[in-house]
Write an enzyme that holds these catalytic residues in place. Structure first.
Site, PDB file in Angstrom:
ATOM      1  N   GLU A  70       0.847  -1.271   0.029  1.00 11.71           N
ATOM      2  CA  GLU A  70      -0.059   0.086   0.001  1.00 11.71           C
ATOM      3  C   GLU A  70       0.805   1.335  -0.194  1.00 11.71           C
ATOM      4  O   GLU A  70       1.674   1.382   0.732  1.00 11.71           O
ATOM      5  CB  GLU A  70      -0.784   0.017   1.231  1.00 11.71           C
TER       6      GLU A  70
ATOM      7  N   LYS B 122      -9.220   2.837  -2.529  1.00  6.56           N
ATOM      8  CA  LYS B 122      -9.437   2.218  -1.166  1.00  6.56           C
ATOM      9  C   LYS B 122     -10.780   2.826  -0.582  1.00  6.56           C
ATOM     10  O   LYS B 122     -11.028   3.952  -0.721  1.00  6.56           O
ATOM     11  CB  LYS B 122      -8.315   2.489  -0.212  1.00  6.56           C
TER      12      LYS B 122
ATOM     13  N   CYS C 236      -5.664  -3.093   2.136  1.00  3.29           N
ATOM     14  CA  CYS C 236      -5.678  -3.195   3.529  1.00  3.29           C
ATOM     15  C   CYS C 236      -7.074  -3.218   4.294  1.00  3.29           C
ATOM     16  O   CYS C 236      -7.515  -4.166   4.268  1.00  3.29           O
ATOM     17  CB  CYS C 236      -4.564  -1.907   4.042  1.00  3.29           C
TER      18      CYS C 236
ATOM     19  N   SER D  18       0.390  -1.990   7.301  1.00  3.79           N
ATOM     20  CA  SER D  18      -0.377  -2.139   8.744  1.00  3.79           C
ATOM     21  C   SER D  18       0.797  -1.992   9.726  1.00  3.79           C
ATOM     22  O   SER D  18       1.398  -3.157   9.823  1.00  3.79           O
ATOM     23  CB  SER D  18      -1.109  -3.464   8.708  1.00  3.79           C
TER      24      SER D  18
ATOM     25  N   LEU E 103      24.996   6.583  29.461  1.00  8.18           N
ATOM     26  CA  LEU E 103      24.817   5.106  30.023  1.00  8.18           C
ATOM     27  C   LEU E 103      25.118   5.347  31.606  1.00  8.18           C
ATOM     28  O   LEU E 103      26.118   5.808  31.941  1.00  8.18           O
ATOM     29  CB  LEU E 103      25.911   4.327  29.482  1.00  8.18           C
ATOM     30  N   SER E 104      24.068   4.989  32.346  1.00  6.82           N
ATOM     31  CA  SER E 104      23.900   5.364  33.651  1.00  6.82           C
ATOM     32  C   SER E 104      24.438   4.286  34.482  1.00  6.82           C
ATOM     33  O   SER E 104      24.597   4.219  35.748  1.00  6.82           O
ATOM     34  CB  SER E 104      22.833   5.748  33.950  1.00  6.82           C
TER      35      SER E 104
ATOM     36  N   SER F 258      19.224   2.346  30.395  1.00  5.55           N
ATOM     37  CA  SER F 258      20.038   2.774  29.194  1.00  5.55           C
ATOM     38  C   SER F 258      20.785   1.652  28.931  1.00  5.55           C
ATOM     39  O   SER F 258      21.381   1.451  27.570  1.00  5.55           O
ATOM     40  CB  SER F 258      20.955   3.738  29.898  1.00  5.55           C
TER      41      SER F 258
ATOM     42  N   THR G  36      16.359   7.357  27.035  1.00  8.75           N
ATOM     43  CA  THR G  36      16.406   6.189  27.567  1.00  8.75           C
ATOM     44  C   THR G  36      15.398   5.765  28.363  1.00  8.75           C
ATOM     45  O   THR G  36      14.960   4.962  29.312  1.00  8.75           O
ATOM     46  CB  THR G  36      17.592   5.735  28.586  1.00  8.75           C
TER      47      THR G  36
ATOM     48  N   LYS H  34       4.400  17.043  29.873  1.00 13.15           N
ATOM     49  CA  LYS H  34       5.621  16.664  29.470  1.00 13.15           C
ATOM     50  C   LYS H  34       5.605  15.782  28.331  1.00 13.15           C
ATOM     51  O   LYS H  34       6.708  15.870  27.454  1.00 13.15           O
ATOM     52  CB  LYS H  34       6.428  15.805  30.674  1.00 13.15           C
TER      53      LYS H  34
END
Length: 565
Positions: free
Chosen positions: A43, A121, A157, A183, A302-303, A308, A408, A529
């Site tokens: 599609e 469609k 579809c 899809s 990277l903690s 992470s 992360t 947020k």
């Protein structure tokens, strides 16, 4: 009579009309050389899916129409070859099933340089990530064409999820249904598709072939896994998921005059567990987002924690170790084991690893704010300063070297606001944005037990998986200081956010009222947020993004109801 049918399970790029057209032409030539006389493309393959408001630009749909005409001309020399091309159209490809000067999600049937038919469609989805009624007008006709002596009924579809389009195709003489699709993947979708299409095949008494897109596009991933079903719903062919491939299946006329697929066990890909598919979806999502947008690589903080660690493992599987960089940014509250585990993981995967302490920068920030904060105890303000320092350092490196910052944060954190604007939320792509924390742990364990991309190691140190998770922004902090235990939190989130259960329903399932109401409140007040979070990979049927469209400003309280004073 036999008809060899090919499926171009390909990865297209939105807006790359020339590149997408070339892929289709190349696939058609390869298919024809191998004896196929019908090729199905997914599609909207010319445009790429989903092109969103590009569909509203006349110049875009006109260019797509021109690209279809160009494909037809390029394939004029392929004797007896029929190619079905998915594309948007603004009306310049006129046919009896497409209203002129209306935008349609369409597919054109091409043979020996001519466009024989263009089908629009009929059923336009407008739920989850789909906005097709914003862009397209529903079609009203049907399309049945001949290929290699077989009458093929074309559906796009969503058409195949409803009775009428398939019934009309059968009434118009179709002997097989060809369904072209884009899809988006979510966990469990592949099995759902096969089951629904098996119902459709049985309902109309016709075999069905399902040609599906593969690849990542912004927040969605398409998993491929194209298939062919006999008229009784049995699987005759099932392709691998998350892989580009030119697939073939054979149609033969039966003794009763109908047609059926010749079934070979080797044509059915082995069933894979949910974690394997989820891992492939995340890897493909990262690879395509970074590759299609031209970033040279990725960088992440990277903690020494689980989130992470999982993102780093996914990134390395997606891009290779040479395109991934990890940065450890310890604060006064970073535990020694976090340093040790971060170094261990970076060494296991062979990525570039650096450490930049934020201790002195943090003290400088506090000094600058000392007069303003005088007399007030340390709280989330000081915690968030640390996160924002880290975000600034990562974005500085990103600006200097061009690599995109991978954030992360997971879905549990995004839901409850356990994240910092312009801090750990700062970045360009949120890899595990749609994974609940319990899924993060499960996927980390799965990856340590499997090596699907041949890195030759268990990437995640065991202690990262087993230690209590912590943001390490104050002494002896753990996530459960601020949040319910993750098994409880995620159970509530799955019911409330993903399945739209009401608060009373969730309480009736055994959850504590105070906890449920608190979680629901956290989801509500942290909408602002989430609106500012980076785009991230959708892997569930209800992700934060197009699936979730709640107002930021809202006074609705589910527990209060409609109390009129």
């Amino acid at each position: 009579m036999t008809l060899k049918l090919a499926i171009a399970q390909l990865n297209f790029v939105v807006g790359d009309l020339a590149g997408n057209a070339k892929k289709i032409v190349d696939a058609a030539r390869r298919a024809h050389a191998q004896g196929a006389r019908l090729l199905l493309t997914p599609e909207l393959s010319i445009a790429g899916y989903a092109a969103e408001d590009l569909f509203l630009r006349p110049a875009f749909t006109e260019a797509c129409d021109d690209a279809v005409k160009g494909i037809a001309a390029a394939l004029a020399d392929l004797k007896d070859m029929v190619v079905v091309v998915g594309h948007p159209t603004g009306g310049s490809l006129r046919s009896r099933s497409v209203a002129v000067q209306m935008r349609h999600n369409a597919a054109s049937v091409i043979k020996e340089g001519r466009i024989l038919e263009t089908y629009a469609k009929r059923e336009l989805p407008n739920y989850q990530v789909f906005d097709e009624r914003r862009y397209f007008t529903p079609g009203q006709g049907t399309c049945v064409f001949e290929a290699g002596g077989v009458s093929v009924g074309l559906l796009i579809c969503e058409d195949a999820w409803f009775d009428q389009p398939a019934d009309l195709a059968r009434e118009s003489g179709a002997e097989v249904l060809a369904v072209i699709n884009a899809s988006p993947y979510h966990v469990g979708k592949e099995g759902e598709r096969v089951a629904r299409m098996a119902d459709r095949a049985r309902a109309v008494g016709l075999p069905l072939v399902y040609a599906h897109l593969v690849g990542g596009q912004d927040e969605v991933v398409f998993d491929g896994a194209s298939f062919a079903l006999q008229a009784d719903g049995d699987v005759a062919m099932q392709a691998e998921s998350f892989r580009e491939k030119l697939l073939f299946v054979q149609l033969e006329r039966t003794a009763h005059g109908g047609v059926g697929f010749t079934a070979e066990p080797a044509a059915i890909a082995p069933v894979r567990d949910a974690e394997a598919q989820l891992w492939d979806a995340l890897v493909l999502g990262v690879r395509d987002y970074i590759g299609k947008n031209g970033f040279p690589g990725a960088i992440l903080g990277l903690s020494g924690g689980i989130d992470s660690a999982l993102v780093l493992a996914i990134a390395v599987d997606a891009l290779g170790k040479d395109k991934v960089r990890a940065l450890m940014m310890p604060s006064p509250y970073t535990a020694d084991i976090s340093w040790i585990d971060a170094r261990d993981m970076a060494e296991r995967l062979g990525v570039r690893y650096d450490e930049i302490s934020i201790k002195h920068t943090f003290e400088s920030f506090k000094g600058a704010l000392a007069e303003e904060f005088k007399g007030r105890p340390d709280d989330t303000a000081e915690e968030n300063i640390q996160a924002r320092i880290r975000g600034t350092l990562l974005m500085g490196l990103s600006n200097k070297f061009g690599s995109i910052v991978l954030t992360t944060g997971n879905k549990s954190e995004m839901a409850t606001g356990y994240c910092t604007l312009y801090g750990d939320m700062a970045g360009g792509f949120a890899v595990i944005k749609d994974l609940l924390k319990t899924t993060v742990f499960a996927l980390a364990r799965w990856r340590n037990a499997h090596d699907p991309y041949g890195t030759g190691t268990q990437p995640i140190p065991e202690r990262i998986i087993t230690r209590p998770p912590s943001a390490e922004l104050r002494p002896d902090q753990t996530d459960q200081d601020s949040l319910p235990p993750y098994d409880i939190l995620d159970g509530i989130l799955a019911r409330y956010m993903q399945d739209d259960e009401g608060i009373d329903e969730i309480i009736a399932a055994g959850y504590d009222r105070a906890v449920v109401e608190r979680v629901a409140r956290l989801i509500k007040i942290n909408e602002y947020k989430r609106r500012q979070a980076p785009v991230g990979i959708r892997v569930t049927h209800r992700s934060f993004g197009k699936d979730w469209r709640y107002p930021i400003t809202s006074k609705f309280n589910e527990t209060a109801g409609a109390q009129i004073p």
